[in-house]
Design an enzyme around this catalytic site. Sequence first.
Site, PDB file in Angstrom:
ATOM      1  CG  ASP A  11      46.303  45.090  24.334  1.00 43.74           C
ATOM      2  OD1 ASP A  11      46.306  46.324  24.511  1.00 43.74           O
ATOM      3  OD2 ASP A  11      45.877  44.551  23.300  1.00 43.74           O
ATOM      4  CG  ASP A 130      37.823  51.952  20.146  1.00 43.02           C
ATOM      5  OD1 ASP A 130      38.950  52.482  20.238  1.00 43.02           O
ATOM      6  OD2 ASP A 130      37.449  51.026  20.879  1.00 43.02           O
TER       7      ASP A 130
END
Lengths: 254, 202
Positions: A11, A130
Amino acid sequence: MLTKRIIPCLDVRDGRVVKGTKFLSLRDAGDPVLVAEQYDTLGADELIFLDITASHEKRSTILDVVEKTAEKVFMPLTVGGGIRSLQDIRDLLNAGADKVSINTTAVTHPDLVQKATEKFGSQCIVVAIDAKRVPKAKKKWRVYTHGGRQSTRFDAVQWAKKMESFGAGEILLTSMDADGTKVGYDLALTRAVSEAVGVPVIASGGAGNPHHILEAFDKGGASAALAASIFHFREFSIAEVKEYLWQHDIPVRL
Amino acid sequence: MIAIIDYDMGNLRSVQKAFERVGAEAKITRDPEVIRVASHVVLPGVGAFANCMANLKKYKLIDPIKETIDQKKPFLGICLGLQLLFQEGEEFGTHEGLGIFPGKVIRFKLPKKLKVPHMGWNRIHKSKKGTLVEELEDGTYTYFVHSYHVVPEDNGLIATTTHYGKMFVSSIAKGNLFACQFHPEKSQTAGLKILKAFTIKN
């Protein structure tokens, strides 16, 4: 024989790695380029940068990170997060990314997936999904966008099929229920999507040990497994994971 | 100087950086003159076959590429840069390629459990001697990402094969020309060795 891929995910916010990394040998564990180099040495098969930079003004920081990484690391690099246009995709590819991963925009503007695959080829367009279990329903998952904050009306399996028909070359499938739990991937979800589409599926969310990764392949049918924290925090090394997979007859690149 | 042909298709930057890593100067260009004076020419490419051909036409790059190959200048094709050398490709309809070699580019037709694109690390097996992969061990892993593969009419072209559901041609070689389906610029040390071997050809 094609090997199963182990993919660490970083990330990146404002050009810095934000999840903790415990690479003792690194001078700066927040530098994505150094972390990428380390993973390269340690036998990662690919890398994913997920850009979570919030402000639009700072979006170009990721291009700089990709450029610098491409100077040092000669392995496949996927970049996701905040991709909204063909120009965004071209900029990332020109900077040295090999694939881009599209999530929210694939839902809000599915035609971007179609146009991008026609322009740049299916092989460099990953659609990230997702997915979250629908309460009380069996084997039903709903697609979420905006980093999991917004629900949609789409069923995850159907959505994956639709994205394949739009040309997506790969599906990055994250279970929101399993993500961060370290109790293993959502194998039913992974399997349902892997069986529904002809393109490779990357399992994501829930990896806590090498056995979970084995399950993603032999029970979930995934082509690749993404993991973040188990590698970042050095709970297991990539080599340990691959050794474990090898012992269990999963083809890996050792 | 190595010319990397820029026709708006793909990961030119990583190809250039990989050459720099092995100590070679590489220039990204679409200027036919630069290509003509270059000592080595690279045709990279990710993307869709038809778009690639259209862009090669648009930027008037077809003749310089053909001349490079005719002059037997060291030439390296990568991925689409391999596929484009053949007569026709069938991605998004049938399209004419550069037609340097007779043969086709076809989509993988495999049992359902084998995913397409063929994406990831797979082994290359050598079919002949004296090519850019000479230094590599037989069965070395390289990185692939493609849905189509070439089927040359002349088996003598085949430099390496790879197994994915069936054997397919993963690279070809003829004289100073080498073209591969896999991505040397993404294949870590094995790939860099191939690029190094290319730079010392003359």
